[in-house]
Write a protein that holds these residues in place. Structure first.
Motif, PDB file in Angstrom:
ATOM      1  N   SER A 187      -6.388   9.394  -5.056  1.00  0.00           N
ATOM      2  CA  SER A 187      -5.835  10.723  -4.908  1.00  0.00           C
ATOM      3  C   SER A 187      -4.405  10.698  -5.414  1.00  0.00           C
ATOM      4  CB  SER A 187      -5.897  11.122  -3.438  1.00  0.00           C
ATOM      5  OG  SER A 187      -4.949  12.116  -3.186  1.00  0.00           O
ATOM      6  N   ASP A 188      -3.979  11.767  -6.021  1.00  0.00           N
ATOM      7  CA  ASP A 188      -2.615  11.798  -6.544  1.00  0.00           C
ATOM      8  C   ASP A 188      -1.616  12.211  -5.485  1.00  0.00           C
ATOM      9  OD1 ASP A 188      -3.050  10.914  -9.127  1.00  0.00           O
ATOM     10  OD2 ASP A 188      -3.893  12.847  -9.689  1.00  0.00           O
ATOM     11  N   ALA A 189      -2.130  12.817  -4.423  1.00  0.00           N
ATOM     12  CA  ALA A 189      -1.222  13.234  -3.359  1.00  0.00           C
ATOM     13  C   ALA A 189      -0.611  12.012  -2.694  1.00  0.00           C
ATOM     14  CB  ALA A 189      -1.996  14.047  -2.329  1.00  0.00           C
ATOM     15  N   ARG A 190       0.563  12.168  -2.120  1.00  0.00           N
ATOM     16  CA  ARG A 190       1.176  11.061  -1.410  1.00  0.00           C
ATOM     17  C   ARG A 190       0.582  10.966  -0.009  1.00  0.00           C
ATOM     18  NH1 ARG A 190       5.493   8.391  -2.782  1.00  0.00           N
ATOM     19  NH2 ARG A 190       6.475   8.359  -0.750  1.00  0.00           N
ATOM     20  N   ALA A 191       0.559   9.748   0.486  1.00  0.00           N
ATOM     21  CA  ALA A 191      -0.002   9.548   1.820  1.00  0.00           C
ATOM     22  C   ALA A 191       0.909  10.196   2.850  1.00  0.00           C
ATOM     23  CB  ALA A 191      -0.147   8.065   2.096  1.00  0.00           C
ATOM     24  N   SER A 192       0.326  10.669   3.922  1.00  0.00           N
ATOM     25  CA  SER A 192       1.140  11.259   4.976  1.00  0.00           C
ATOM     26  C   SER A 192       1.969  10.164   5.640  1.00  0.00           C
ATOM     27  CB  SER A 192       0.238  11.937   6.008  1.00  0.00           C
ATOM     28  OG  SER A 192      -0.443  10.947   6.744  1.00  0.00           O
TER      29      SER A 192
END
Lengths: 269, 313
Positions: A3-8
């Motif tokens: 996933s390109d989103a950053r981890a929480s």
């Protein structure tokens, strides 16, 4: 899954704490090897000293177990290398009846808890009146080391394309020449990695060994006795560092030998 | 113009043998598989058979000698309250350890599978692999240092003024104790620590197989990240969790070093096996005890197979 989103933040914290949980305890082994307190595990150590390395070197009761461990690991690794490679060669070559059962048989000694392997061997020695010796230890160690070599060799055999073997045959090499000049050089680093891991596993093994050693003492058994009845605690730490290094370095080497492949060494312990 | 044969002339025994193997591939196969099969068949299966055999023998109560006659008496002894307690205690510990491993392993496996790339991916892999392979005894020893009464945990609790919490934890009935290193809590922590890499690896493998498109579809359809986790990711990762739990469960069932070094003096299956075969000299009962983990694992594996855990291995 990527996933390109950053981890929480929570996830990153969990992952980092988890990795710290895996690594920090071992660092303490190193710290306590330098403590001046030998009767308890007082933290923080009241003072730091280098003298325990010298004391450990002078202790006569450490050397025989070390030699025995090295000897057993060397013989067990050699046996496992031969048997594991033969097995891998047979399994990649053809499909035959009972193939899955053999895979299970190779895997079983490491899949079942060590106490079952140990107690089984102990029962067999009792039934057949076999006295304990270096060879009874080797017997157990070689059995669970086969799978380590096998896993590494089988992964490499799969990557080895059939065409280079055919090319070798077309160019007039017989089976032995093909093995010597084509297969072995390609297999080499996988076997070295498998051998390293098998050595590390054998050198460190304690559960099966306690059932097959009788009165003999390998280095892990010596350590276990020190854990139960401690004498000079920091000396145990010095030995622990030696054991740690003797298993850590082979694993690191095995990783670098096989990391180009898809099946990296160690995945199947 | 002379015609030449298509094959090379035979140059020696090596060629002749190669020709033989070419014509009879089964012979080569038999030669290759023979030695390892013989070793595993004789040494390993033979020993397992000896284990079963011994478990059906019994011990003479007066002479202390093994009576080599078939009997179920030894298995009946397993159900005696004192022995059955040992089995129950071990199975419950194995279940608790498995639960602990799942909770702590998940963030690591999830991060490594979903976010780590390139160098970080390699770092995570090594970060799990090195503790997995490094010396078992050294790891257990490290925890003895940490959990000792005068050790780092007590020191840290005093430093952060949380000694009260630690003491409250230790004063709990059954799982508490004099210090962490002599309580079930301590045993549990060490078990979780030692077996957790076996949970992370299959979990990560299962999570890596979850397609990104499914997660995107889930959020496109309006699911919150928590809902996606519960209804999409977790069900798809379940086979990996079950595969990992096979290892953590089985390894805990068979271990006897950890409860001996860190824990209360109450026995686990492994310790019972070890003392019975050693000082007590009761090999039949020790063998019967060793059959228990095999039986428990067979049941466990049957359940795991139904849940599709083996596709994730």
């Amino acid at each position: 899954m990527h996933s390109d989103a950053r981890a929480s933040f929570g996830l990153r914290l969990g992952a980092i704490l988890g990795l710290l949980f895996l690594h920090l305890p071992i660092a303490l082994i190193f710290l306590y090897a330098f403590t001046t307190e030998e009767k308890s595990y007082q933290f923080p150590p009241p003072g730091l000293t280098l003298k325990w390395f010298g004391v450990a070197w002078e202790r006569a009761d450490i050397w025989p177990p070390l030699y025995l461990s090295l000897k057993v690991a060397a013989i067990a690794t050699a046996l496992a290398l031969i048997l594991g490679t033969l097995c891998a060669a047979a399994m990649t070559r053809t499909r035959f009846f009972g193939r899955d059962q053999i895979t299970l048989l190779v895997l079983l000694p490491i899949a079942l808890p060590g106490i079952i392997t140990g107690m089984s061997l102990r029962s067999a020695f009792a039934v057949m009146d076999i006295p304990f010796s270096t060879w009874t230890i080797v017997l157990g160690h070689a059995t669970f080391c086969i799978v380590i070599v096998y896993n590494n060799a089988v992964a490499r055999f799969r990557r080895l394309s059939g065409s280079i073997v055919e090319a070798s045959t077309d160019l007039g090499a017989n089976g032995f020449q093909t093995f010597r000049h084509v297969i072995l050089p390609n297999l080499g680093s996988a076997l070295l990695a498998g051998g390293m891991l098998a050595f590390a596993l054998s050198f460190d093994e304690v559960i099966v060994t306690t059932f097959t050693a009788g009165q003999q003492s390998t280095l892990p058994i010596w350590m276990l006795q020190e854990l139960i009845r401690p004498r000079q605690r920091p000396v145990t730490n010095v030995v622990a560092i030696v054991v740690f290094a003797a298993t850590f370095l082979p694993i690191l080497i095995a990783y670098y030998l096989t990391r180009e492949g898809h099946e990296t060494a160690g995945g199947g312990k | 113009m002379t015609t030449r044969p298509a094959t090379l002339p035979v140059r020696g025994p090596g060629d002749r043998l190669s020709d033989l193997f070419w014509r009879r591939p089964r012979l080569l196969l038999a030669l290759l598989i023979g030695p390892p099969l013989l070793w595993l068949g004789v040494v390993y299966l033979g020993s397992l058979f000896a284990l079963l055999l011994q478990s059906f023998y019994s011990i003479d109560e007066f002479s202390g000698l093994v009576v080599p006659e078939f009997t179920l008496k030894t298995y009946a002894e397993l159900i005696r309250p004192s022995n059955f307690d040992i089995i129950l205690r071990t199975v419950m510990m194995a279940a608790a350890v498995t639960a602990g491993c799942i909770v702590i392993a998940f963030p690591i496996a999830y991060y490594a599978a979903r976010y780590a790339r390139g160098r970080w991916k390699a770092a995570f892999y090594l970060g799990v692999m090195l503790p997995l392979w490094s010396s078992y005894l050294v790891k257990v020893y490290a925890w003895k240092l940490i959990l000792a009464k005068e050790g780092i945990v007590t020191w840290a609790a005093e430093g952060t003024h949380t000694s009260g919490i630690l003491n409250a934890l230790l004063s709990l009935p059954v799982i508490g104790g004099n210090s962490l290193s002599t309580s079930y809590i301590g045993t549990w922590i060490v078990f979780v620590y030692v077996w957790i890499p076996y949970m992370i690896l299959p979990m990560q493998a299962a999570l890596e197989r979850v397609p990104t498109s499914m997660i995107e579809a889930s959020s496109d359809l309006g699911a919150s990240s928590g809902q996606t986790l519960r209804t999409v990711i977790l069900p798809l990762a379940l086979p990996g969790v079950v595969a990992g739990s096979i290892f953590t469960f089985s390894l805990t069932l068979g271990d006897y070093i950890i409860p001996q070094i860190v824990g209360s003096s109450r026995l686990f299956i492994g310790q019972a096996v070890y003392t019975l075969q050693g000082t007590a000299g009761n090999i039949p009962l020790a063998a019967a005890f060793a059959v228990v983990p095999i039986a428990v694992m067979l049941v466990y594996l049957a359940i795991a197979k139904r849940m599709g855990a083996f596709d994730a291995l």
